[in-house]
Design a protein around this motif. Structure first.
Motif: not given
Length: 86
Positions: A13-17, A55-63, A65-69, A83-85
């Motif tokens: 339903y449009g969610s990332r899993v 934690a996953m929302r935080s990683l998503m916000a910093t990029g 999860l999408d090839g950030g630095h 990442p490992v959290i």
């Protein structure tokens, strides 16, 4: 500490899993990020906010999860992975 892996074929339903594997005991939680975030942990099963989705929302916000630095540096050192959290 958890190892994180995205399930790109399980869009719901449009969610990332994401699968979060707890290194200490191998327990795996599924985190669904979308319009209605949810997790398969005990708190998530009763509709409460949990540390996994936050934690996953935080990683998503910093990029991360999408090839950030940080993801690029980890891929260089260890091959493609999320990442490992902890």
């Amino acid at each position: 500490v958890y190892v994180v892996e995205e399930d790109t074929e399980a869009l719901l339903y449009g969610s990332r899993v994401f699968h979060l594997c707890k290194l200490s005991d191998g327990e795996v939680y599924e985190v669904y990020l979308g319009r209605d975030d949810r997790c398969t942990c005990k708190a998530g099963q009763v509709g409460l906010r949990c540390k996994h989705t936050e934690a996953m929302r935080s990683l998503m916000a910093t990029g991360s999860l999408d090839g950030g630095h940080d993801a690029d540096a980890m891929a260089t050192a260890h091959g493609p992975a999320l990442p490992v959290i902890g």
